[in-house]
Write an enzyme that holds these catalytic residues in place. Structure first.
Site, PDB file in Angstrom:
ATOM      1  N   CYS A 337      37.268  -1.403 -50.710  1.00 36.81           N
ATOM      2  CA  CYS A 337      37.377  -0.024 -50.184  1.00 36.81           C
ATOM      3  C   CYS A 337      38.562   0.743 -50.977  1.00 36.81           C
ATOM      4  O   CYS A 337      38.347   1.071 -52.012  1.00 36.81           O
ATOM      5  CB  CYS A 337      37.408  -0.114 -48.726  1.00 36.81           C
ATOM      6  N   HIS A 434      33.458  -4.221 -46.203  1.00 37.11           N
ATOM      7  CA  HIS A 434      34.274  -4.931 -45.424  1.00 37.11           C
ATOM      8  C   HIS A 434      33.270  -6.259 -45.079  1.00 37.11           C
ATOM      9  O   HIS A 434      32.329  -6.032 -44.927  1.00 37.11           O
ATOM     10  CB  HIS A 434      34.649  -4.219 -44.490  1.00 37.11           C
TER      11      HIS A 434
END
Length: 490
Positions: A337, A434
């Site tokens: 991310c 994630h």
């Protein structure tokens, strides 16, 4: 219309774990149970299941865990107000799963009372659907300077008429003073909402604190509802607050070493929980002020709520120099991310979505560029890693788009689309997913790249088993029938 609220004498006294455990206790008894937290402050967020319109949202990680404990999908009503800190005084405000802007601390204190109607509406929706709602407070109700306009503790409890049980953390010490002191400073109407107390995190022979528990009851008049021992299984649950992060101390001993720098606004750090349990991995978060280990096999740059600010923070710690040296030694780097965004050539924030508008050079380890613009991406994803083909699932929660030549070498195929980027030599990778290590198959493939074997356990199964064990302990140490009566179940 049964409900029970668990408040605490402070932050990190174990409220989230106790609520999760109690959710599983009552779910195991055949009740439909839902968790609820009126207002949360955390950068460790989770993506909810799609609503009837197909729209997902984000809530605090603890409420997603508690939903799992109830054996139900997470929804935005379980945490209607979420604050995600971006600076020491500002936070992104998320209402019912959607971003509503950035708020400064002083301004939010003036406006939070207006959110009480939103909070109550979400609570009533949950309450109408189930047998029991277990509510988690935030911080402490004894912080009387925050009482005006409160929606997280007694302000909510009184507005919703939900009885309260107060938790004291004996591991911190002064637990008698914490509980008796809370009784002393609360006003009469707030104090009347509290029906009993619980002691948490006791180590040793519980009989040694019998006199202390009796003293608390004598001074407060509150019912003693039990004392939980130190719950070792809580370590298997995803944590919400970065204060729990600690460096691995077992030593390398032939293990593969994986290091994660603790960025100032680190987010979704439970991504790495599965690595803590791997017997062949020496995993550790590296706190500010310490160099990244020179013998690391893999450095992972984690997610962050403020990519540009944390990129500057990383450089201020000298970690960019450590990473460059690591790469020169043929070490591997993975960015997740915000960490993925940092690996590129540039990061631009033309509209100031994370603070001041601007741009900065990245670490230059991937030939990609990121622009922080557009709608926030919130979605669950499934796919396969490349080139191994291992199945992976997780979620995306980010603002921005990353493009460039290295995306022609994707890290995964997600929902049939190429995702992430890989350097030409394959040692630098980045992606937005994630939960990358949760599936045993994906984790095994990723660890194989650095020469480590995996224990083959899905993180979801590990967490679910830990919840059952915690529930069994609470059944033994808490007065569950008394809690049921207080909640209005019997």
């Amino acid at each position: 219309m049964a409900a029970l609220m668990i408040q605490g004498c402070g932050s990190d006294v174990g409220k989230s774990v106790l609520v999760a455990g109690l959710c599983r206790v009552f779910a195991n008894r055949g009740l439909t149970v839902r968790p609820f937290k009126p207002q949360n402050m955390s950068n460790n967020a989770a993506v909810t299941a799609p609503d009837q319109a197909g729209r997902t949202g984000e809530i605090g990680r603890a409420q997603a865990l508690q939903a799992l404990a109830c054996r139900t999908p997470a929804t935005v009503d379980m945490n209607p107000v979420l604050l995600k800190p971006q600076s020491d005084t500002g936070a992104q405000l998320v209402v019912r799963g959607q971003v509503e802007g950035v708020w400064q601390a002083a301004g939010y204190q003036d406006r939070k009372a207006a959110l009480l109607d939103v909070v109550l509406d979400s609570f009533r929706r949950l309450q109408a659907e189930v047998d029991l709602v277990i509510v988690e407070g935030a911080g402490s109700p004894a912080e009387t300077n925050l009482r005006a306009g409160d929606i997280a503790n007694m302000g909510f409890a009184r507005a919703a008429d939900v009885p309260v049980v107060l938790v004291g953390d004996i591991d911190r010490g002064h637990v008698i003073a914490s509980l008796v002191g809370a009784h002393a400073v609360l006003d009469d109407e707030d104090r009347a909402m509290i029906r009993g107390f619980i002691i948490n995190k006791f180590r040793g022979d519980p009989a040694l604190f019998d006199q202390g528990r009796a003293e608390i009851t004598r001074r407060t008049g509150w019912a003693d509802l039990g004392m939980a021992p130190w719950l070792a299984d809580a370590r298997s649950l995803p944590a919400e607050d970065a204060v729990v992060l600690e460096r691995s101390s077992d030593g390398r001993g032939g293990k593969v070493r994986i290091a994660v720098p603790m960025l100032s606004r680190i987010a979704n750090f439970d991504d790495f929980d599965p690595l803590r349990h791997e017997p062949g991995v020496d995993f550790g978060f590296v706190p500010p002020g310490q160099a990244l280990p020179g013998d690391a096999d893999l450095i992972i740059l984690p997610g962050t709520k403020a990519t540009l600010a944390d990129l500057a923070f990383l450089r201020a710690q000298g970690w960019d120099v450590d990473i460059a040296a690591h790469v020169r030694r043929d070490g591997r780097v993975l960015g997740v991310c915000g960490g993925y965004q940092m690996l590129g050539r540039t990061i631009s924030d033309p509209d100031g979505v994370e603070g001041m508008a601007g741009s900065a050079p990245g670490l230059g380890l991937l030939d990609v560029e990121t622009v922080l613009a557009g709608a926030k991406t919130l979605r669950h994803v499934e796919g396969r890693l490349t080139p191994s083909g291992a199945a992976v699932e997780g979620y995306e929660i980010h603002i921005g788009r990353t493009d460039g030549p290295d995306t022609a070498r994707p890290v995964a195929m997600i929902d049939g689309t190429a995702h992430g980027a890989r350097s030409g030599d394959g040692r630098i990778t980045g992606l937005y997913v994630h939960g990358l290590f949760n599936r045993a198959e994906a984790r095994a493939a990723l660890l194989a790249e650095v020469g480590a074997a995996s224990d083959g356990v899905d993180q979801g199964a590990r967490v679910d088993q830990a919840l059952d064990r915690i529930a069994a302990v609470l059944e033994t140490h808490f007065d569950i029938p008394a809690l049921a009566r207080i909640a209005g179940l019997i």
